[in-house]
Design an enzyme around this catalytic site. Structure first.
Site, PDB file in Angstrom:
ATOM      1  N   HIS A 178       4.487  -1.959   5.382  1.00  0.00           N
ATOM      2  CA  HIS A 178       3.381  -2.037   6.331  1.00  0.00           C
ATOM      3  C   HIS A 178       2.627  -3.360   6.245  1.00  0.00           C
ATOM      4  O   HIS A 178       1.997  -3.770   7.233  1.00  0.00           O
ATOM      5  CB  HIS A 178       2.397  -0.877   6.096  1.00  0.00           C
ATOM      6  CG  HIS A 178       2.887   0.431   6.626  1.00  0.00           C
ATOM      7  ND1 HIS A 178       3.773   1.231   5.943  1.00  0.00           N
ATOM      8  CD2 HIS A 178       2.610   1.087   7.786  1.00  0.00           C
ATOM      9  CE1 HIS A 178       4.016   2.320   6.659  1.00  0.00           C
ATOM     10  NE2 HIS A 178       3.340   2.250   7.775  1.00  0.00           N
ATOM     11  N   GLY A 179       2.651  -3.998   5.119  1.00  0.00           N
ATOM     12  CA  GLY A 179       1.924  -5.256   5.028  1.00  0.00           C
ATOM     13  C   GLY A 179       1.948  -5.828   3.626  1.00  0.00           C
ATOM     14  O   GLY A 179       2.172  -5.119   2.642  1.00  0.00           O
TER      15      GLY A 179
END
Length: 512
Positions: free
Chosen positions: A358-359
């Site tokens: 996700h990041g």
């Protein structure tokens, strides 16, 4: 003629070019205009398979250009690399070591590109912090004085989605689940197909490729279903999600100490609804638009906040990602086949990497770790208490209701680090909720945020209503005359443009 002469074609040309500050998304007026122009030609090419594939591919690449500019060439290059590697694996079918080399090569190329664009600065930070630690521990001034430099690296939209999609194709070819495509344009069509390109769902080749060569026929029932999905997706994203984000959630997370505990708690619940409506709204529109073109995608969200356990939640939330992680990571590490302790470790590693997907940041790793621990605890609990193995409708009503409440609150609170800009914001939000709650202010809060709270209530009621209500609404839309169906869509678009802010709000998952 006077009308044509009055048109400013320079502005039209400017509108059709890529602008970094305003990428094209499904809820924008420009996309609807382009899609309405695209659709008639697509229908004329229904019987011309190759021309239809080329036409859709060109439109898809233009759509991605409007989202990420020149980086559409990166997508083409990556897809071409995997297309060639899959063909090489087919030609070396009986040489296992060489085939394994090719699948490793594909994985390294894909993860290397993804790592550079998404994780380079994060890794530089980790390296800098490590060197500072070593310098301080051993008293080395040179290491302590190192300055970490961040590079301005543009993150191409949707790179995580299409990277996982191409990786699954190569791995499935290696495992013998599918045969590789022999025509380059067919593979580019699969990877770049615009409905799911920039924010999913992650579509498996085994599900998608057979549909490429079918004549796109949309029945009346499918048309009604597609229209229902597009309308509901627009409402979720552009009405509910954007409104509560701009008018409440963003304010809370920007300055949590300016608001009391009740407002912070509502902000937490608001963000849970916001990210669900944002992401599931995009998925609904993607699935609906694909269905209009004759392609059926699997469902990506199945009312996840109705889950009574964390395991059930991950069977309902972002299904295309959770099944990808299960099939290509969790099972590849051994899944639950190597003992209970190894199962717990595999769950934790899978969710840690899912968080990192996700990041690039500690907050995403923390989010993934908390979900991994929760999944492991649930597995352990089911082992200790075999009678608790019942899930879904098999649970007794009381325990199911209690499970839904606990699971929802866990998911909502774990979203705090996911949303917060830094860990100080997380600390402040939790401090306000647990030490400055002040329930006596609830009447004032209701009076101060009537529309926001009404929108949140509408969102949660719509989420928890029985599926048969959705089916009845969908049936009513399907049974309506075409003119009335067009009126429904125009009405929703009108409502969206009345409620939305001056700037189009990008989808949350565009940054992933």
């Amino acid at each position: 003629m006077d009308f044509i002469q009055g048109l400013d074609f320079s502005k039209i040309g400017e509108l059709l070019l890529y602008h970094r500050e305003s990428p094209m998304i499904f809820s924008s007026g420009l996309f609807f205009l382009l899609f309405l122009c695209f659709l008639p030609i697509y229908m004329l090419l229904r019987k011309r398979t190759l021309l239809r594939i080329i036409y859709v591919t060109l439109f898809s690449l233009y759509f991605y250009y409007k989202s990420s500019g020149i980086f559409f060439l990166l997508l083409v290059a990556g897809a071409t690399s995997d297309f060639i590697i899959a063909l090489l694996m087919e030609k070396t079918f009986h040489r296992e070591r060489l085939r394994r080399f090719f699948v490793i090569l594909s994985t390294c190329i894909n993860l290397g590109v993804l790592g550079y664009f998404k994780y380079f600065n994060f890794l530089v930070d980790l390296g800098g912090n490590f060197l500072h630690f070593i310098g301080g521990w051993f008293g080395i001034p040179v290491l302590e004085s190192i300055t970490v430099v961040h590079f301005d690296i543009f993150l191409p939209v949707g790179i995580s989605f299409y990277t996982f999609q191409t990786m699954s194709y190569v791995i499935d070819v290696y495992r013998g689940r599918i045969k590789p495509l022999h025509r380059w344009i067919d593979y580019i069509f699969y990877v770049s197909f615009f409905p799911q390109l920039v924010a999913g769902p992650i579509v498996r080749a085994i599900d998608f490729i057979p549909q490429i060569y079918r004549r796109p026929l949309v029945t009346r029932s499918e048309f009604g279903e597609a229209l229902f999905l597009i309308v509901s997706g627009l409402i979720k994203k552009a009405v509910i999600s954007d409104y509560i984000s701009l008018n409440f959630v963003d304010r809370i997370f920007d300055q949590p100490l300016l608001y009391h505990g009740v407002e912070n708690l509502l902000g937490v619940y608001g963000y849970a609804l916001q990210i669900y409506c944002d992401f599931s709204g995009y998925s609904d529109m993607a699935i609906g638009i694909a269905l209009l073109l004759g392609f059926r995608f699997n469902i990506n969200f199945d009312t996840p906040f109705q889950s009574a356990t964390i395991t059930e939640f991950w069977r309902r939330w972002h299904i295309s990602l959770s099944t990808w992680l299960k099939d290509y990571l969790y099972i590849s590490m051994g899944g639950n086949r190597k003992g209970r302790f190894r199962t717990y470790i595999n769950l934790l590693i899978t969710m840690l990497l899912g968080g990192l997907w996700h990041g690039a940041g500690a907050k995403f790793i923390l989010w993934g770790a908390l979900h991994g621990v929760a999944l492991a605890i649930h597995k352990f609990t089911m082992h200790l208490f075999p009678r608790c193995k019942a899930m879904g409708k098999d649970m007794k009503p009381f325990w199911r209701v209690m499970g839904v409440i606990v699971t929802f609150n866990f998911v909502a609170f774990v979203f705090i680090p996911f949303r917060a800009d830094n860990m100080l914001v997380v600390q402040n939000v939790l401090h306000q909720i647990f030490y400055d709650f002040q329930p006596a202010l609830i009447p004032q809060i209701i009076a101060g945020y009537p529309y926001v709270l009404a929108m949140m209530l509408l969102g949660y009621i719509a989420h928890f209503i029985p599926k048969k209500v959705d089916h009845r609404i969908q049936g009513a839309i399907t049974a309506s005359p075409l003119v009335l169906q067009a009126f429904y869509l125009l009405l929703i678009v009108f409502i969206v443009f009345q409620i939305k802010s001056a700037d189009v709000q990008p989808f949350i998952y565009f940054q992933f």
